[in-house]
Design a protein around this motif. Structure first.
Motif, PDB file in Angstrom:
ATOM      1  N   GLU A  66       0.890  -1.175  -0.086  1.00  0.00           N
ATOM      2  CA  GLU A  66       0.004  -0.071  -0.050  1.00  0.00           C
ATOM      3  C   GLU A  66       1.053   1.055  -0.117  1.00  0.00           C
ATOM      4  O   GLU A  66       0.483   2.118  -0.870  1.00  0.00           O
ATOM      5  CB  GLU A  66      -0.772  -0.022   1.219  1.00  0.00           C
ATOM      6  CG  GLU A  66      -2.127  -0.990   1.298  1.00  0.00           C
ATOM      7  CD  GLU A  66      -2.403  -1.650   2.429  1.00  0.00           C
ATOM      8  OE1 GLU A  66      -2.244  -0.819   3.444  1.00  0.00           O
ATOM      9  OE2 GLU A  66      -3.013  -2.713   2.567  1.00  0.00           O
ATOM     10  N   SER A  67       1.814   1.121   0.832  1.00  0.00           N
ATOM     11  CA  SER A  67       3.075   2.357   0.860  1.00  0.00           C
ATOM     12  C   SER A  67       3.601   2.412  -0.618  1.00  0.00           C
ATOM     13  O   SER A  67       3.650   3.668  -0.901  1.00  0.00           O
ATOM     14  CB  SER A  67       4.010   2.190   1.910  1.00  0.00           C
ATOM     15  OG  SER A  67       5.046   3.055   1.924  1.00  0.00           O
ATOM     16  N   TYR A  68       4.006   1.241  -1.095  1.00  0.00           N
ATOM     17  CA  TYR A  68       4.548   1.351  -2.504  1.00  0.00           C
ATOM     18  C   TYR A  68       3.714   2.021  -3.732  1.00  0.00           C
ATOM     19  O   TYR A  68       3.978   2.799  -4.236  1.00  0.00           O
ATOM     20  CB  TYR A  68       4.949   0.009  -2.802  1.00  0.00           C
ATOM     21  CG  TYR A  68       5.428  -0.239  -4.133  1.00  0.00           C
ATOM     22  CD1 TYR A  68       6.550   0.073  -4.610  1.00  0.00           C
ATOM     23  CD2 TYR A  68       4.625  -1.193  -5.146  1.00  0.00           C
ATOM     24  CE1 TYR A  68       6.906  -0.272  -5.942  1.00  0.00           C
ATOM     25  CE2 TYR A  68       4.962  -1.446  -6.346  1.00  0.00           C
ATOM     26  CZ  TYR A  68       6.386  -1.263  -6.797  1.00  0.00           C
ATOM     27  OH  TYR A  68       6.805  -1.325  -7.869  1.00  0.00           O
ATOM     28  N   ILE A  69       2.392   1.548  -3.496  1.00  0.00           N
ATOM     29  CA  ILE A  69       1.616   2.134  -4.498  1.00  0.00           C
ATOM     30  C   ILE A  69       1.161   3.656  -4.243  1.00  0.00           C
ATOM     31  O   ILE A  69       1.299   4.669  -5.221  1.00  0.00           O
ATOM     32  CB  ILE A  69       0.041   1.579  -4.465  1.00  0.00           C
ATOM     33  CG1 ILE A  69       0.383   0.000  -4.894  1.00  0.00           C
ATOM     34  CG2 ILE A  69      -1.057   2.257  -5.356  1.00  0.00           C
ATOM     35  CD1 ILE A  69       0.637  -0.117  -6.305  1.00  0.00           C
ATOM     36  N   SER A  70       1.121   4.207  -2.820  1.00  0.00           N
ATOM     37  CA  SER A  70       0.890   5.321  -2.694  1.00  0.00           C
ATOM     38  C   SER A  70       2.025   6.370  -3.164  1.00  0.00           C
ATOM     39  O   SER A  70       1.742   7.393  -3.498  1.00  0.00           O
ATOM     40  CB  SER A  70       0.694   5.546  -1.078  1.00  0.00           C
ATOM     41  OG  SER A  70      -0.427   5.019  -0.736  1.00  0.00           O
ATOM     42  N   ASN A  71       3.244   5.758  -2.939  1.00  0.00           N
ATOM     43  CA  ASN A  71       4.350   6.578  -3.321  1.00  0.00           C
ATOM     44  C   ASN A  71       4.496   6.648  -4.879  1.00  0.00           C
ATOM     45  O   ASN A  71       4.667   7.725  -5.717  1.00  0.00           O
ATOM     46  CB  ASN A  71       5.715   5.920  -3.039  1.00  0.00           C
ATOM     47  CG  ASN A  71       5.904   5.931  -1.524  1.00  0.00           C
ATOM     48  OD1 ASN A  71       5.567   6.924  -0.980  1.00  0.00           O
ATOM     49  ND2 ASN A  71       6.718   5.107  -1.076  1.00  0.00           N
ATOM     50  N   ILE A  72       3.987   5.807  -5.465  1.00  0.00           N
ATOM     51  CA  ILE A  72       3.916   5.801  -7.139  1.00  0.00           C
ATOM     52  C   ILE A  72       3.061   6.965  -7.612  1.00  0.00           C
ATOM     53  O   ILE A  72       3.143   7.613  -8.654  1.00  0.00           O
ATOM     54  CB  ILE A  72       3.513   4.375  -7.602  1.00  0.00           C
ATOM     55  CG1 ILE A  72       4.623   3.472  -7.620  1.00  0.00           C
ATOM     56  CG2 ILE A  72       3.222   4.336  -9.153  1.00  0.00           C
ATOM     57  CD1 ILE A  72       4.388   1.914  -7.923  1.00  0.00           C
ATOM     58  N   LEU A  73       1.834   6.848  -6.736  1.00  0.00           N
ATOM     59  CA  LEU A  73       0.638   7.907  -7.133  1.00  0.00           C
ATOM     60  C   LEU A  73       1.088   9.125  -6.857  1.00  0.00           C
ATOM     61  O   LEU A  73       0.449  10.115  -7.494  1.00  0.00           O
ATOM     62  CB  LEU A  73      -0.780   7.543  -6.541  1.00  0.00           C
ATOM     63  CG  LEU A  73      -0.998   6.031  -6.891  1.00  0.00           C
ATOM     64  CD1 LEU A  73      -2.415   5.766  -6.111  1.00  0.00           C
ATOM     65  CD2 LEU A  73      -1.449   6.136  -8.647  1.00  0.00           C
ATOM     66  N   SER A  74       2.009   9.399  -5.797  1.00  0.00           N
ATOM     67  CA  SER A  74       2.125  10.916  -5.551  1.00  0.00           C
ATOM     68  C   SER A  74       3.500  11.344  -6.019  1.00  0.00           C
ATOM     69  O   SER A  74       3.793  12.488  -5.725  1.00  0.00           O
ATOM     70  CB  SER A  74       2.666  10.709  -3.913  1.00  0.00           C
ATOM     71  OG  SER A  74       1.643  10.189  -2.999  1.00  0.00           O
ATOM     72  N   SER A  75       4.082  10.390  -6.957  1.00  0.00           N
ATOM     73  CA  SER A  75       5.230  10.890  -7.740  1.00  0.00           C
ATOM     74  C   SER A  75       4.872  12.012  -8.680  1.00  0.00           C
ATOM     75  O   SER A  75       4.258  11.994  -9.516  1.00  0.00           O
ATOM     76  CB  SER A  75       5.822   9.760  -8.732  1.00  0.00           C
ATOM     77  OG  SER A  75       6.837  10.037  -9.320  1.00  0.00           O
ATOM     78  N   HIS A  76       5.910  13.245  -8.515  1.00  0.00           N
ATOM     79  CA  HIS A  76       5.793  14.451  -9.385  1.00  0.00           C
ATOM     80  C   HIS A  76       6.207  14.009 -10.669  1.00  0.00           C
ATOM     81  O   HIS A  76       5.576  14.640 -11.693  1.00  0.00           O
ATOM     82  CB  HIS A  76       6.653  15.444  -8.686  1.00  0.00           C
ATOM     83  CG  HIS A  76       6.217  15.765  -7.338  1.00  0.00           C
ATOM     84  ND1 HIS A  76       4.921  16.532  -7.273  1.00  0.00           N
ATOM     85  CD2 HIS A  76       6.699  15.797  -6.200  1.00  0.00           C
ATOM     86  CE1 HIS A  76       4.520  16.829  -5.877  1.00  0.00           C
ATOM     87  NE2 HIS A  76       5.811  16.487  -5.310  1.00  0.00           N
ATOM     88  N   THR A  77       7.160  13.141 -10.883  1.00  0.00           N
ATOM     89  CA  THR A  77       7.786  12.834 -12.139  1.00  0.00           C
ATOM     90  C   THR A  77       6.711  11.935 -12.804  1.00  0.00           C
ATOM     91  O   THR A  77       6.665  12.278 -14.015  1.00  0.00           O
ATOM     92  CB  THR A  77       9.263  11.757 -12.037  1.00  0.00           C
ATOM     93  OG1 THR A  77       9.783  12.348 -11.154  1.00  0.00           O
ATOM     94  CG2 THR A  77       9.422  11.354 -13.141  1.00  0.00           C
ATOM     95  N   ASN A  78       6.022  11.065 -12.454  1.00  0.00           N
ATOM     96  CA  ASN A  78       4.884  10.478 -13.006  1.00  0.00           C
ATOM     97  C   ASN A  78       3.937  11.416 -13.422  1.00  0.00           C
ATOM     98  O   ASN A  78       3.155  11.318 -14.646  1.00  0.00           O
ATOM     99  CB  ASN A  78       4.211   9.145 -12.139  1.00  0.00           C
ATOM    100  CG  ASN A  78       5.016   8.114 -12.043  1.00  0.00           C
ATOM    101  OD1 ASN A  78       5.868   7.845 -12.736  1.00  0.00           O
ATOM    102  ND2 ASN A  78       4.809   7.336 -10.966  1.00  0.00           N
ATOM    103  N   LEU A  79       3.390  12.400 -12.686  1.00  0.00           N
ATOM    104  CA  LEU A  79       2.306  12.964 -13.045  1.00  0.00           C
ATOM    105  C   LEU A  79       2.973  14.179 -14.126  1.00  0.00           C
ATOM    106  O   LEU A  79       2.044  14.345 -14.916  1.00  0.00           O
ATOM    107  CB  LEU A  79       1.937  14.233 -11.809  1.00  0.00           C
ATOM    108  CG  LEU A  79       0.999  15.423 -11.976  1.00  0.00           C
ATOM    109  CD1 LEU A  79      -0.229  14.964 -12.394  1.00  0.00           C
ATOM    110  CD2 LEU A  79       1.127  16.171 -10.653  1.00  0.00           C
TER     111      LEU A  79
END
Length: 255
Positions: A27-40
Motif C-alpha cells: 500500500e505504501s509502495y502504490i501510494s508513493n507511485i501515485l504521489s510521484s511528481h515525475t509520474n504526474l
C-alpha cells in the motif's frame, strides 16, 4: 526487485505477520507511485524521455479515475493508517489508500482504494457478528436476524442443516448487492467518514495489477459462476477460536 527485498526483510516473521507487513508495504509502495511528481509530469506531458517511477502502474490506476489531465495540478496518495483511521467499531476500514487529486481551480477530489495483494484463489474478507450483518442488511427483518444468529452459533453448513440453509438463501436474496458492497467496500457499515469506504478495488497477484470500480467488482462477484454459500459469492465459516462469536466470509479473488 521489490519482491526480493520484501521477502528478505520478512524472512523471520510468522505467516500472519508476513501478510500484514507485505500488505502495508504494498500500500505504501502504490501510494508513493501515485504521489510521484515525475509520474504526474510524464502523464500530463506524455514525454517519452521521462521514464517515471513505475509509470505503467501509475497510468493504469489514474486512468480509471477518468480525469481531465489538463486540469490536474497535483496528486497525493496516502496509506497512513492513522490518517485513514479506524471504524467507529474500532475495526479496520476497507479503504487502504486515499488518493487526493488537486485541480487548477483549487478544487480537490478524493478516490479511495481497497488493496488485495495475494496469489491465493480465495481469502478471508469479512468478519462480523450475526447482529452486525442483520443491522447492515435490514435491521427490521427478524427472520434474517434469527437465521444469521443460528448460523453463527453452529458455524458450518453441515450443522446448520438444509432447511435453514434454504431459508437463509431465500432471506439473503433481496440483499445480495448490499451485502457485497458492504463486504468489499464497507458501504452500509459504521464508518467515521466516507473516506473509509472504498470505491475502487486493486488486486495484485504478484505478477500484475488489476483495478476495478466497486460497482464493476460487485457485478463480477454476483455472476452465477461465482455463487457459493447461501446464493452469495462468499464461503461462510468462522475464524479459529471464534465459533459462536461471529461469522467469517471468504471470497474468490477476481481479476
Amino acid at each position: 526487485m521489490f519482491e526480493l527485498i520484501e521477502n528478505y526483510a520478512n524472512k523471520n516473521l510468522s505467516v500472519g505477520q508476513k501478510k500484514d507487513r507485505q500488505g502495508n508495504n504494498f500500500e505504501s509502495y502504490i501510494s508513493n507511485i501515485l504521489s510521484s511528481h515525475t509520474n504526474l509530469k510524464k502523464w500530463k506531458e506524455n514525454d517519452p524521455k521521462n521514464v517515471g517511477m513505475n509509470f505503467d502502474i501509475f497510468e493504469k490506476i489514474i486512468t480509471r479515475f477518468e480525469l481531465d489531465k489538463s486540469k490536474v495540478v497535483g496528486i497525493k496518495a496516502t496509506s497512513d493508517k492513522k490518517e485513514i483511521g479506524n471504524l467507529s467499531t474500532s475495526g479496520s476500514p476497507k479503504t487502504d489508500i486515499i488518493v487526493t487529486v488537486f485541480f487548477e481551480n483549487e478544487e480537490t477530489k478524493n478516490f479511495t482504494i481497497s488493496c488485495k495483494k495475494t496469489n491465493a484463489k480465495s481469502v478471508s474478507v469479512h468478519q462480523y457478528t450475526a447482529d452486525a450483518f442483520a443491522d447492515v442488511l435490514d435491521s427490521e427483518n427478524k427472520e434474517l436476524r434469527t437465521l444469521l444468529q443460528k448460523f453463527q452459533e453452529v458455524g458450518n453448513l453441515r450443522d446448520f442443516g438444509e432447511e435453514n440453509a434454504f431459508a437463509l438463501k431465500s432471506a439473503l436474496k433481496p440483499y445480495l448487492e448490499k451485502l457485497v458492497k458492504w463486504v468489499v467496500g464497507g458501504y452500509g457499515g459504521k464508518v467515521q467518514n466516507q473516506l473509509q469506504i472504498a470505491d475502487y478495488i486493486l488486486i495484485n497477484d504478484e505478477k500484475e495489477i488489476f483495478i476495478h470500480t466497486l460497482e464493476e467488482y460487485t457485478k463480477m462477484l454476483l455472476k452465477p459462476e461465482n455463487e457459493s454459500h447461501f446464493g452469495t459469492p462468499f464461503q461462510w465459516t468462522f475464524a479459529s477460536g471464534r465459533k459462536g462469536k461471529d461469522i467469517q466470509l471468504k471470497c474468490k479473488i477476481l481479476k
